[in-house]
Design a protein around this motif. Sequence first.
Motif, PDB file in Angstrom:
ATOM      1  N   VAL A 189       6.063  15.153  -1.323  1.00 24.08           N
ATOM      2  CA  VAL A 189       6.617  16.386  -1.889  1.00 24.08           C
ATOM      3  C   VAL A 189       8.111  16.480  -1.615  1.00 24.08           C
ATOM      4  O   VAL A 189       8.896  16.852  -2.496  1.00 24.08           O
ATOM      5  CB  VAL A 189       5.875  17.612  -1.305  1.00 24.08           C
ATOM      6  N   TRP A 190       8.522  16.132  -0.403  1.00 25.24           N
ATOM      7  CA  TRP A 190       9.950  16.192  -0.067  1.00 25.24           C
ATOM      8  C   TRP A 190      10.753  15.220  -0.922  1.00 25.24           C
ATOM      9  O   TRP A 190      11.835  15.560  -1.417  1.00 25.24           O
ATOM     10  CB  TRP A 190      10.150  15.862   1.410  1.00 25.24           C
ATOM     11  N   ASP A 193      10.983  16.529  -4.506  1.00 23.43           N
ATOM     12  CA  ASP A 193      11.808  17.735  -4.654  1.00 23.43           C
ATOM     13  C   ASP A 193      13.266  17.518  -4.289  1.00 23.43           C
ATOM     14  O   ASP A 193      14.126  18.320  -4.698  1.00 23.43           O
ATOM     15  CB  ASP A 193      11.239  18.867  -3.784  1.00 23.43           C
ATOM     16  N   ASN A 194      13.576  16.460  -3.542  1.00 22.56           N
ATOM     17  CA  ASN A 194      14.944  16.287  -3.055  1.00 22.56           C
ATOM     18  C   ASN A 194      15.616  14.983  -3.464  1.00 22.56           C
ATOM     19  O   ASN A 194      16.849  14.913  -3.468  1.00 22.56           O
ATOM     20  CB  ASN A 194      14.968  16.380  -1.524  1.00 22.56           C
ATOM     21  N   THR A 197      14.847  13.888  -8.357  1.00 22.96           N
ATOM     22  CA  THR A 197      15.043  15.010  -9.280  1.00 22.96           C
ATOM     23  C   THR A 197      15.870  14.637 -10.500  1.00 22.96           C
ATOM     24  O   THR A 197      15.949  15.422 -11.450  1.00 22.96           O
ATOM     25  CB  THR A 197      15.729  16.180  -8.551  1.00 22.96           C
ATOM     26  N   ASN A 202      10.777  13.394 -11.086  1.00 19.36           N
ATOM     27  CA  ASN A 202       9.751  13.957 -10.206  1.00 19.36           C
ATOM     28  C   ASN A 202       8.593  14.571 -11.002  1.00 19.36           C
ATOM     29  O   ASN A 202       7.426  14.421 -10.650  1.00 19.36           O
ATOM     30  CB  ASN A 202      10.359  14.987  -9.257  1.00 19.36           C
ATOM     31  N   GLN A 203       8.919  15.248 -12.100  1.00 18.76           N
ATOM     32  CA  GLN A 203       7.868  15.859 -12.912  1.00 18.76           C
ATOM     33  C   GLN A 203       7.039  14.803 -13.630  1.00 18.76           C
ATOM     34  O   GLN A 203       5.811  14.951 -13.776  1.00 18.76           O
ATOM     35  CB  GLN A 203       8.484  16.820 -13.933  1.00 18.76           C
ATOM     36  N   ARG A 206       4.625  13.464 -11.148  1.00 20.62           N
ATOM     37  CA  ARG A 206       3.554  14.439 -10.887  1.00 20.62           C
ATOM     38  C   ARG A 206       2.540  14.456 -12.026  1.00 20.62           C
ATOM     39  O   ARG A 206       1.337  14.629 -11.801  1.00 20.62           O
ATOM     40  CB  ARG A 206       4.148  15.831 -10.682  1.00 20.62           C
TER      41      ARG A 206
END
Length: 246
Positions: A189-190, A193-194, A197, A202-203, A206
């Motif tokens: 997750v980190w 999100d960091n 991006t 990231n999306q 996911r």
Amino acid sequence: METTSSPGLVGAIRIDLVRLHETWMELVFPRQLNVGNSVIGKWKPQTGPQRATYSAWSALGVPLVAVVYPLLLLGFATRFHAKRLDSAGARLGLVGVILLSLVVWGALSAFARYQFSTTGFLAVAAASLVATLSAALAVVFSRVGGRGTSVLFAYPSAMTALFLPPVVAALYSPTLSAVIFPGSQSVAVWILDNVLTVGGLNQVLRDQFTLEGFAYVLMWFGVAVPLGWLLGTVVVLADIVRPRRN
């Protein structure tokens, strides 16, 4: 007898910063680094446009040097420990490294079989295979080729030997999976999100992938390889700024 005194911490930092900035300058201009060993001397701009370009490039390098210097310190630390590991690997040789890994992990596998269950034995045995193969590859790549081979392959193999065995073992051990997998999810997750991006990567990850099962192994392999590249690169930087003393 003339003696040379140590420059001290502040002096050493100043020397490193100067050499790091000279390395930056040499990307564009000739004879900026290792001036003391050059008979010709340091190149200096002669014309107005040359002086303007030289000054602009020099000014641009100041904040970059400030940002890169912590990575240089990481390179010094990594080089120190890598040199010790490399010396140990040289004394043992490839066959010695493999045999030592098999002995250590074989003992752990036997202990797991005796102390726990077949599942625990499979967990440690699977981890031992990954660790032994990765360690052997790290030794091979560190001996073959030059800096490029070490950066591209040796350091990632070493990181794989460090990161993957616990994750592989967790696939077979419910006890380990209860610790490894939740922590891996937090790391994932980190990173999403960091770090990942840019461009909505990231999306995409996911939407396309689910972090479960063997995906944990792929995730940590994806962490180990870039981290190995980073460590290999900062070691090369450390070699340029402060060459090793043989």
